[in-house]
Design a protein around this motif. Sequence first.
Motif, PDB file in Angstrom:
ATOM      1  N   VAL A 119      44.301  52.789   4.447  1.00  0.00           N
ATOM      2  CA  VAL A 119      43.319  53.004   3.414  1.00  0.00           C
ATOM      3  C   VAL A 119      42.909  54.591   3.295  1.00  0.00           C
ATOM      4  O   VAL A 119      42.348  55.276   4.299  1.00  0.00           O
ATOM      5  CB  VAL A 119      42.062  52.139   3.668  1.00  0.00           C
ATOM      6  N   LEU A 120      43.082  54.960   2.009  1.00  0.00           N
ATOM      7  CA  LEU A 120      42.675  56.519   1.916  1.00  0.00           C
ATOM      8  C   LEU A 120      41.553  56.304   1.040  1.00  0.00           C
ATOM      9  O   LEU A 120      41.370  55.877  -0.015  1.00  0.00           O
ATOM     10  CB  LEU A 120      43.929  57.158   1.268  1.00  0.00           C
ATOM     11  N   VAL A 121      40.331  57.148   1.450  1.00  0.00           N
ATOM     12  CA  VAL A 121      39.195  57.327   0.631  1.00  0.00           C
ATOM     13  C   VAL A 121      38.913  58.629   0.084  1.00  0.00           C
ATOM     14  O   VAL A 121      39.228  59.556   0.588  1.00  0.00           O
ATOM     15  CB  VAL A 121      37.722  57.210   1.425  1.00  0.00           C
ATOM     16  N   LYS A 122      38.738  58.674  -1.309  1.00  0.00           N
ATOM     17  CA  LYS A 122      38.537  60.130  -1.959  1.00  0.00           C
ATOM     18  C   LYS A 122      37.514  59.888  -2.957  1.00  0.00           C
ATOM     19  O   LYS A 122      36.899  58.873  -3.328  1.00  0.00           O
ATOM     20  CB  LYS A 122      40.073  60.203  -2.794  1.00  0.00           C
ATOM     21  N   GLU A 123      37.005  60.873  -3.394  1.00  0.00           N
ATOM     22  CA  GLU A 123      35.917  61.088  -4.299  1.00  0.00           C
ATOM     23  C   GLU A 123      36.489  60.821  -5.625  1.00  0.00           C
ATOM     24  O   GLU A 123      37.407  61.648  -6.293  1.00  0.00           O
ATOM     25  CB  GLU A 123      35.262  62.297  -4.158  1.00  0.00           C
ATOM     26  N   SER A 124      35.640  59.964  -6.633  1.00  0.00           N
ATOM     27  CA  SER A 124      36.167  59.821  -7.898  1.00  0.00           C
ATOM     28  C   SER A 124      35.475  60.753  -8.749  1.00  0.00           C
ATOM     29  O   SER A 124      34.418  61.404  -8.660  1.00  0.00           O
ATOM     30  CB  SER A 124      35.748  58.453  -8.436  1.00  0.00           C
ATOM     31  N   SER A 125      36.191  61.264  -9.969  1.00  0.00           N
ATOM     32  CA  SER A 125      35.699  61.903 -10.711  1.00  0.00           C
ATOM     33  C   SER A 125      34.654  61.699 -11.729  1.00  0.00           C
ATOM     34  O   SER A 125      34.076  62.402 -12.529  1.00  0.00           O
ATOM     35  CB  SER A 125      36.796  62.376 -11.759  1.00  0.00           C
ATOM     36  N   GLY A 126      34.456  60.217 -11.660  1.00  0.00           N
ATOM     37  CA  GLY A 126      33.294  59.623 -12.376  1.00  0.00           C
ATOM     38  C   GLY A 126      32.342  58.904 -11.540  1.00  0.00           C
ATOM     39  O   GLY A 126      32.668  59.026 -10.297  1.00  0.00           O
ATOM     40  N   PRO A 127      31.480  58.120 -12.216  1.00  0.00           N
ATOM     41  CA  PRO A 127      30.374  57.622 -11.373  1.00  0.00           C
ATOM     42  C   PRO A 127      30.961  56.224 -10.850  1.00  0.00           C
ATOM     43  O   PRO A 127      30.002  55.688 -10.044  1.00  0.00           O
ATOM     44  CB  PRO A 127      29.393  57.244 -12.580  1.00  0.00           C
ATOM     45  N   LEU A 128      31.897  55.537 -11.203  1.00  0.00           N
ATOM     46  CA  LEU A 128      32.520  54.256 -10.955  1.00  0.00           C
ATOM     47  C   LEU A 128      33.327  54.412  -9.683  1.00  0.00           C
ATOM     48  O   LEU A 128      34.126  55.473  -9.563  1.00  0.00           O
ATOM     49  CB  LEU A 128      33.321  53.506 -12.078  1.00  0.00           C
ATOM     50  N   ASP A 129      33.296  53.133  -8.878  1.00  0.00           N
ATOM     51  CA  ASP A 129      34.104  52.837  -8.121  1.00  0.00           C
ATOM     52  C   ASP A 129      35.553  52.263  -8.412  1.00  0.00           C
ATOM     53  O   ASP A 129      35.387  51.498  -9.116  1.00  0.00           O
ATOM     54  CB  ASP A 129      33.667  52.052  -6.541  1.00  0.00           C
TER      55      ASP A 129
END
Length: 561
Positions: free
Chosen positions: A191-201
């Motif tokens: 599992v890779l965890v990254k920050e989204s460019s928007g508010p949604l997961d």
Amino acid sequence: MMLNRLSWCCGTGLRSFAKDVRFGVEARSLLLQGVNTMTNAVAATLGPKGRNVLIEQLLISPRITKDGSTVANSVQLRDRRQDMGVQLLRQATNNTNNLVGDGTTTATILARGIACQGMHAIRQGQINVQLLREGILQGSDVVCEALGKMSQSVETIGQVEAVAKVALNGDERLAEMIGDTIMELGECGVVLVKESSGPLDEVRFSQGATLPSGYCSPMFANKSRRSKVEFGNCLLLLTLAKIDQLEQILPVLELAKLKEKPLLIIAKDFSSDLIKILALNHLHGRVQVCIVKAPSFGEEQRLEMQDLALAMGAHLLEGASCLRELKEEDLGEVGSVVVTAKETHLMQPVGVNEDQLQSRIDYLRELVGEALTEEEQDRLNIRLGRLQGYLATIYLGGNSELEATERKDRFNDAMHSVRVAISDGVVPGGGTAFLRCIQALDELPPAEVMEYQVGREIVKDALRLPCYTIAKNAGVDPNEVLQKVLAGTGSFGYDAAKGEYGDLMECGIVDPTNVMRAAISDAAGIASLLATTEALITKQPIKPKIAKNQVTQDLAKLVGM
């Protein structure tokens, strides 16, 4: 006390070298001041109603987090003697975090409690400090054994989500996301965890091996509307050579034409003339071919191409000479290939050596466990995902960059907790498991050595602190909560999120067994060293000389000089 000071005068110059040395109670008191400062900062994050900590970052926005490990690694004190206490405590918390991926805050609180009680015992009178240390370590061993007996296995996705929810401070949405991901990938999935460019997961699953490199020219696309290449039953050539001329790959082109199969070539680089020739060849329908540049650079490129060769059942050809001597068995065969302008997806490989592949996977898992930075860990996980053929990428959003970063910290902790819980089981959460271990210490026969008994009592007192801190952060009377939970049995405890008492296992408030064992073991080890410290030696701080011009003075103020 100032010792070892040497001063001498020669001509008009004066030099001095000095170290500050403190002994006994004074030395331990200075260490404890640093330990208290760090623990107060870290303890504020514990529990479902733990507080946020805002951390300054040079030249960029502050970081807000409830991750105990991040807070612990950010504490640095100006007083070097106090900072030595911080560094020793950080060593224990980092060891816990590296071993099981969570438990930093709990280990910090336990270590402070044991260190304080140990120093108090030493001040009371004549006591053998080494025997006291052994007694503390024996007490922690008894607690670890009791936790093991108390542990219950994790068998359902609901239990997985319960573990995740506790680690996420009650965030049900992210807990469900972790449960769905584990159910899809299995407990060993990457599992890779990254920050989204928007508010949604968002969760994206990818099968096979995915490379962050696309085709060298859009002229290779055979699906014009979607601008992508799709091949079935495709031959695969992997090489670290730069291919400049058509003659270098003529044998493999002839082989692909003979077998009437498409060909994908992944190489270090291609000349512009070769790209044009192969694109025209593809357009004229002579041989279905696509070329892709190998990902990364240097040694990292070599390692990733070796991984890809193992995963696809191909041989990696190191240089141009290997291309001239190419054999059919050097090529891999892939059931499905999709190449876009930015990515290459390889699925359903044929003829993979499963033993060699599994050996490489096990090796990479060891490297992931030893990784020192988050970037290195992500890079290794990407390689591991390619080898395993299945990968999940989770994009976490937020209303601001600060919120997204904070949620990412908590999510990473939760994933570590879930993996540890699946492998080693869970115990009641909320500090209740430690409280139940007090009985195991009480049932021990009285120690013949007085220091051993004192060490047990020190550990027993420290076991009350996690539950006490959780209740305190929740804004209720911690002494009252402790009294009620201690009066109960089994998994009866306090649900700080709801402000209610009940069976914590049934409520889904649990902690991974191995996290709790690592926390008490590491805390006892480092705290007993702190308590038995007799001398403290530090360098005298030297004030740096700063040029008088305004620019350097402003820069000095910016970095706190």
